[in-house]
Design an enzyme around this catalytic site. Sequence first.
Site, short mmCIF file in Angstrom:
data_model
loop_
_atom_site.label_atom_id
_atom_site.label_comp_id
_atom_site.label_asym_id
_atom_site.label_seq_id
_atom_site.Cartn_x
_atom_site.Cartn_y
_atom_site.Cartn_z
CB THR A 173 5.21 -33.35 59.59
OG1 THR A 173 6.23 -32.57 58.96
CG2 THR A 173 3.86 -32.76 59.29
CE1 TYR A 201 2.59 -35.39 62.92
CE2 TYR A 201 2.04 -37.70 62.62
CZ TYR A 201 2.03 -36.40 62.16
OH TYR A 201 1.45 -36.10 60.94
CG ASP A 250 3.71 -19.20 64.34
OD1 ASP A 250 3.11 -20.26 64.61
OD2 ASP A 250 4.82 -18.92 64.81
CB ILE A 251 -1.51 -22.20 63.36
CG1 ILE A 251 -0.55 -23.40 63.38
CG2 ILE A 251 -1.97 -21.89 61.94
CD1 ILE A 251 -1.23 -24.72 62.98
CG MET A 289 5.01 -33.14 50.34
SD MET A 289 6.05 -34.50 50.85
CE MET A 289 5.14 -35.21 52.20
CG LEU A 290 -1.68 -32.15 51.58
CD1 LEU A 290 -1.95 -33.01 50.35
CD2 LEU A 290 -2.42 -32.73 52.79
CE LYS A 349 -1.99 -34.05 62.27
NZ LYS A 349 -1.98 -32.75 61.51
N1 LIG Z 1 3.81 -36.51 55.82
C1 LIG Z 1 3.06 -37.56 56.13
O1 LIG Z 1 3.44 -38.70 55.88
C2 LIG Z 1 1.70 -37.37 56.76
C3 LIG Z 1 0.96 -38.50 57.09
C4 LIG Z 1 -0.31 -38.33 57.66
C5 LIG Z 1 -0.80 -37.06 57.89
N2 LIG Z 1 -0.04 -35.98 57.57
C6 LIG Z 1 -0.60 -34.66 57.84
O2 LIG Z 1 -0.81 -34.01 56.60
C7 LIG Z 1 -0.56 -32.61 56.73
C8 LIG Z 1 0.47 -32.19 55.70
O3 LIG Z 1 1.66 -32.92 55.90
P1 LIG Z 1 2.99 -32.60 55.05
O4 LIG Z 1 3.79 -33.84 55.04
O5 LIG Z 1 2.63 -31.92 53.79
O6 LIG Z 1 3.70 -31.59 56.05
P2 LIG Z 1 4.96 -30.65 55.82
O7 LIG Z 1 5.54 -30.81 54.46
O8 LIG Z 1 5.84 -30.81 57.01
O9 LIG Z 1 4.26 -29.23 55.87
C9 LIG Z 1 3.77 -28.69 57.05
C10 LIG Z 1 3.87 -27.20 56.92
O10 LIG Z 1 3.39 -26.62 58.15
C11 LIG Z 1 4.22 -25.54 58.42
N3 LIG Z 1 4.17 -25.17 59.83
C12 LIG Z 1 4.82 -25.72 60.87
N4 LIG Z 1 4.53 -25.06 62.00
C13 LIG Z 1 3.66 -24.07 61.66
C14 LIG Z 1 3.04 -23.04 62.36
N5 LIG Z 1 3.22 -22.88 63.67
N6 LIG Z 1 2.21 -22.20 61.70
C15 LIG Z 1 2.04 -22.33 60.37
N7 LIG Z 1 2.63 -23.27 59.63
C16 LIG Z 1 3.43 -24.14 60.27
C17 LIG Z 1 5.61 -26.01 58.02
O11 LIG Z 1 6.48 -24.91 57.88
P3 LIG Z 1 8.07 -25.15 58.09
O12 LIG Z 1 8.48 -26.08 57.00
O13 LIG Z 1 8.62 -23.79 57.97
O14 LIG Z 1 8.20 -25.76 59.45
C18 LIG Z 1 5.30 -26.69 56.70
O15 LIG Z 1 5.29 -25.77 55.64
C19 LIG Z 1 -0.13 -32.41 58.17
O16 LIG Z 1 -1.25 -32.00 58.91
C20 LIG Z 1 0.33 -33.78 58.63
O17 LIG Z 1 0.17 -33.94 60.02
C21 LIG Z 1 1.19 -36.10 57.01
#
Ligand SMILES: NC(=O)c1ccc[n+]([C@@H]2O[C@H](COP(=O)([O-])OP(=O)(O)OC[C@H]3O[C@@H](n4cnc5c(N)ncnc54)[C@H](OP(=O)(O)O)[C@@H]3O)[C@@H](O)[C@H]2O)c1
Length: 273
Positions: A54, A117, A28-29, A1-2, A121
């Site tokens: 997430t 979680y 794949d990290i 998403m971000l 983090k």
């Molecule tokens: N969402 C929130 O409310 C929130 C709040 C605070 C902080 N954050 C942080 O902000 C960042 C972005 O969040 P987001 O909501 O945009 O997350 P998201 O939509 O869940 O995107 C995370 C991405 O990471 C990918 N991923 C998962 N495991 C992986 C791996 N082993 N290697 C490479 N890629 C991998 C996922 O792929 P798949 O979809 O295929 O699994 C997904 O494309 C994250 O670091 C999160 O912790 C998010």
Amino acid sequence: MLGRDLVEALRSLFRADEVFGWDIDEIDIQEENNTIAKVESLQPGIVINVAAYTDVDGCESNGEKAFAVNAEGMRHVALGAARCGSKVVYLSTDYIFDGKKEKPYLEEDLPNPLNVYGRSKLRGEQYVQELAKDSLIVRTEWLYGKHGNNFVASILRQAGEKRALSVVNDQIGLPTYTIDLSKAISLLIEQGARGIFHVANSDPCSWYDYAQMILKLSGIKRVEVIPISSKEAGRQATRPSYSVLDTQKFRRETGMDLRPWPEALKDYLSTSP
Ligand SMILES: NC(=O)c1ccc[n+]([C@@H]2O[C@H](COP(=O)([O-])OP(=O)(O)OC[C@H]3O[C@@H](n4cnc5c(N)ncnc54)[C@H](OP(=O)(O)O)[C@@H]3O)[C@@H](O)[C@H]2O)c1
């Protein structure tokens, strides 16, 4: 998403052909050697890790995966970055705090995560601080955006199916639009910011207030929102009751202020299909 919004924001601020966005198919990290080699092959000036597991409730029952992606994954990226002398940017979360402060959290406040979680983090943050000579950690919260499943999409989906929605009223935070956050991160990078920064849209609210605003701005009147407690919601992961990030440092450093969340939400709803 971000990630997708951030790549777009960076491409419009810097040279588009110098910004590379990789998804899990390309990197794949969790895989240490491949991740280091992949980062090294690009010799980047800056590596931004927004990849994460997430699913906050999922992390409770799958702690191994939470740490493998959110903590060890960050370590692998940082090791690759260290080989090229790259700056590391890491996205972290309000869920590293326990919410007991009941006042907006400053960057230097002591973390005390309540769930797996948050702990994974926080470990990711520690790896960045240990391994990178130059780093930026951006903590944010309650994200929604066009390219992923999120609270706004979920409320609108449920509103199409039900006459009443029960939503938690005892957790306070800041809904944050990924487009606004992407601009903010790009600006911090452009200004060469280092250390920890809290970035979010402004005006704290509860999930209940947020749900009501989503329905109001979408012109949906036939669905009632019922306030419930976290206990009644019975989610697997405990969440902080107050996880508002104080964004004054970001404002001081950049001169930029993120708009109140209802304004950003209005924009999102008017541009989303
Ligand atoms: N969402 C929130 O409310 C929130 C709040 C605070 C902080 N954050 C942080 O902000 C960042 C972005 O969040 P987001 O909501 O945009 O997350 P998201 O939509 O869940 O995107 C995370 C991405 O990471 C990918 N991923 C998962 N495991 C992986 C791996 N082993 N290697 C490479 N890629 C991998 C996922 O792929 P798949 O979809 O295929 O699994 C997904 O494309 C994250 O670091 C999160 O912790 C998010």
